[in-house]
Design a protein around this motif. Structure first.
Motif, PDB file in Angstrom:
ATOM      1  N   PRO A   1       0.826  -1.213   0.000  1.00  0.00           N
ATOM      2  CA  PRO A   1       0.000   0.000   0.000  1.00  0.00           C
ATOM      3  C   PRO A   1       0.859   1.261   0.000  1.00  0.00           C
ATOM      4  O   PRO A   1       1.815   1.379   0.763  1.00  0.00           O
ATOM      5  N   GLN A   2       0.509   2.193  -0.881  1.00  0.00           N
ATOM      6  CA  GLN A   2       1.231   3.451  -0.991  1.00  0.00           C
ATOM      7  C   GLN A   2       0.456   4.549  -0.264  1.00  0.00           C
ATOM      8  O   GLN A   2      -0.773   4.555  -0.257  1.00  0.00           O
TER       9      GLN A   2
ATOM     10  N   GLU B   1       1.112   3.929 -19.023  1.00  0.00           N
ATOM     11  CA  GLU B   1       1.661   3.850 -17.679  1.00  0.00           C
ATOM     12  C   GLU B   1       0.614   3.305 -16.716  1.00  0.00           C
ATOM     13  O   GLU B   1      -0.517   3.797 -16.674  1.00  0.00           O
ATOM     14  N   ALA B   2       0.998   2.287 -15.944  1.00  0.00           N
ATOM     15  CA  ALA B   2       0.117   1.698 -14.936  1.00  0.00           C
ATOM     16  C   ALA B   2       0.577   2.180 -13.565  1.00  0.00           C
ATOM     17  O   ALA B   2       1.722   1.940 -13.166  1.00  0.00           O
ATOM     18  N   THR B   3      -0.327   2.851 -12.848  1.00  0.00           N
ATOM     19  CA  THR B   3      -0.013   3.385 -11.526  1.00  0.00           C
ATOM     20  C   THR B   3      -0.928   2.744 -10.500  1.00  0.00           C
ATOM     21  O   THR B   3      -2.136   2.636 -10.715  1.00  0.00           O
ATOM     22  N   VAL B   4      -0.343   2.330  -9.368  1.00  0.00           N
ATOM     23  CA  VAL B   4      -1.126   1.602  -8.367  1.00  0.00           C
ATOM     24  C   VAL B   4      -0.919   2.207  -6.987  1.00  0.00           C
ATOM     25  O   VAL B   4       0.071   2.885  -6.719  1.00  0.00           O
ATOM     26  N   LEU B   5      -1.882   1.918  -6.102  1.00  0.00           N
ATOM     27  CA  LEU B   5      -1.793   2.354  -4.711  1.00  0.00           C
ATOM     28  C   LEU B   5      -1.540   1.186  -3.776  1.00  0.00           C
ATOM     29  O   LEU B   5      -1.353   1.373  -2.583  1.00  0.00           O
ATOM     30  N   GLY B   6      -1.539  -0.019  -4.292  1.00  0.00           N
ATOM     31  CA  GLY B   6      -1.312  -1.211  -3.482  1.00  0.00           C
ATOM     32  C   GLY B   6      -2.117  -2.355  -4.054  1.00  0.00           C
ATOM     33  O   GLY B   6      -3.332  -2.391  -3.908  1.00  0.00           O
ATOM     34  N   THR B   7      -1.459  -3.290  -4.720  1.00  0.00           N
ATOM     35  CA  THR B   7      -2.197  -4.313  -5.451  1.00  0.00           C
ATOM     36  C   THR B   7      -1.248  -5.376  -5.971  1.00  0.00           C
ATOM     37  O   THR B   7      -0.034  -5.296  -5.785  1.00  0.00           O
TER      38      THR B   7
ATOM     39  N   GLY C   1      -6.736  -5.554  -5.794  1.00  0.00           N
ATOM     40  CA  GLY C   1      -6.726  -4.105  -5.721  1.00  0.00           C
ATOM     41  C   GLY C   1      -7.208  -3.433  -6.988  1.00  0.00           C
ATOM     42  O   GLY C   1      -8.018  -3.976  -7.736  1.00  0.00           O
ATOM     43  N   ARG C   2      -6.698  -2.241  -7.248  1.00  0.00           N
ATOM     44  CA  ARG C   2      -7.105  -1.449  -8.405  1.00  0.00           C
ATOM     45  C   ARG C   2      -5.868  -0.847  -9.066  1.00  0.00           C
ATOM     46  O   ARG C   2      -4.941  -0.413  -8.386  1.00  0.00           O
ATOM     47  N   VAL C   3      -5.874  -0.815 -10.392  1.00  0.00           N
ATOM     48  CA  VAL C   3      -4.773  -0.249 -11.165  1.00  0.00           C
ATOM     49  C   VAL C   3      -5.339   0.769 -12.143  1.00  0.00           C
ATOM     50  O   VAL C   3      -6.376   0.527 -12.766  1.00  0.00           O
TER      51      VAL C   3
END
Length: 420
Positions: free
Chosen positions: A79-80, A94-100, A118-120
């Protein structure tokens, strides 16, 4: 030796260097050595790099980044916080994630992001899309689209080859030039031909029931008389031209299968054909342009409307076609998104194809996670029970000949071991 294949990486708060497992510093902006397979960050995020991939470290302590230009990676991202992020960039987005947990695959013309947890968020050009667990996104040409869901019916699929070559080219028997049911003595008079085909379909239905199959693909409905010149045409719209004898009974045969409770399917191709005198010719060069999309879409629409087909084997091989030519992935992507409720089994497929098709041929090397693997017909050797059990456990769709008692009984024993 094993330690050399693990990269323990973190960004120092006041430096743009990272430390590898063997203590050798690696500057941000440098390529990750080919021997490295696992990259671990100080927040316990993990990236697994597939062989032959090209990955470069980027970003800083707050905004971690990997640039993937070729190959595949699978990321398990911790998790970010609001001030930190984790991005994997490809040539297409670009794929950016918050925790996954997710996977990124790079092909020549697109990048595919498959989300496990999670979600991307994926951005390409001015377009952006997000996906949650179980979904996939495809970035190409400055756009991002959600791919259709995987095919969820993993029961076996029958495949009946109705026609084909019965000898060397030019030696088809005059009594059965189309090679129907591979029987040189078949009676092609309308009533007799209808009765013989109906009997074959009834036998196939019995095999489908015994194997607890989901449906059947009828292969070669256009007859094998043209196979020497153009292979199996894969154009049900022109069935009356290729095989008028089968066209006359096709509706009744497909209805018979559907009434028995099974899906039906046919072979299609992206090729256009023209008749010159007594022979047919294939437009091979046409495969690489946008008309492939229109050809596939039109054939699917026709077969769905006439016979309610929901399974399609996309044939891209045959005489006169270089082995490297495939259906353009962009064309298949558009067709799959237009018909998300059909099973597309793609010959000569790549990751880009299988990202949007629900099926994949056995011969392909790279299978994105969560994809349905369609193991093509075993008309040769019979797999051992152990091989079948392993394939079933993996969720593969096993394709079999429902007219072959040995194969039917092998599946019956596997799927219904307690049945008589």
């Amino acid at each position: 030796a094993a330690a050399a294949c693990v990269l323990i990486a973190w960004w120092w708060s006041n430096s743009h260097t990272v430390a590898r497992g063997d203590g050798v510093a690696l500057a941000v902006g440098a390529d990750i050595p080919p021997a490295v397979r696992d990259v671990r960050f100080s927040d316990h995020s993990l990236v697994v790099i597939a062989p032959s991939s090209h990955v470069r470290l980027g970003g800083d302590a707050q905004h971690k980044r990997l640039d993937l230009t070729d190959g595949s990676v699978e990321a398990h991202v911790a998790p970010q916080t609001g001030a930190t992020s984790f991005t994997i960039a490809t040539p297409h987005g670009e794929a950016t994630v918050l925790g996954t947990r997710f996977r990124v695959d790079v092909e020549d013309d697109c990048s595919v992001v498959s989300v496990s947890e999670g979600r991307v968020a994926l951005r390409s050009g001015e377009h952006a899309q997000s996906a949650t667990a179980g979904q996939r996104m495809v970035a190409a040409n400055g756009t991002v689209v959600l791919a259709p869901p995987p095919w969820n019916d993993h029961r076996p699929l029958g495949c009946v080859v109705l026609s084909g070559m019965m000898g060397p080219p030019g030696h088809q028997p005059a009594s059965n030039p189309s090679g129907w049911l591979f029987d040189p003595a078949i009676d092609l008079q309308p009533a007799a031909f209808s009765a013989r085909m109906t009997d074959a379909i009834d036998q196939a239905i019995a095999g489908l029931r015994r194997a607890d199959a989901q449906g059947v693909l009828l292969y070669g409905i256009e007859g094998g008389v043209h196979q020497q010149d153009i292979g199996f045409p894969g154009d049900p719209r022109r069935l009356a031209e290729f095989a008028p004898e089968f066209d006359a009974i096709a509706d009744a045969l497909f209805a018979r299968i559907r009434t028995a409770g099974f899906r039906v399917g046919v072979t299609i191709s992206p090729w256009r054909f023209e008749r010159r005198g007594t022979t047919w010719h294939k437009d091979v060069e046409q495969a690489d342009n946008a008309s492939a999309e229109a050809e596939l879409d039109s054939r699917i629409v026709y077969a769905r409307k006439r016979w309610d087909c929901t399974v399609f084997f996309i044939n891209t091989a045959g005489p006169g076609i270089p082995t490297h030519i495939r259906v353009p992935a962009a064309a298949l992507r558009a067709v799959a998104l237009r018909h998300p409720d059909v099973l597309l089994i793609v010959e000569n497929a790549t990751i880009a194809h299988t990202a949007v098709a629900a099926g994949q041929a056995l011969s392909d090397q790279a299978v994105p996670p969560g994809r349905t693997v369609v193991r093509l017909p075993w008309f040769g050797a019979n797999p051992t029970p152990a091989v079948l059990a392993a394939a079933k456990a993996a969720g593969d769709v096993l394709v079999f000949d429902p007219l072959n008692a040995t194969k039917v009984e092998a599946l019956h024993a596997l799927i219904q071991p307690s049945s008589p």
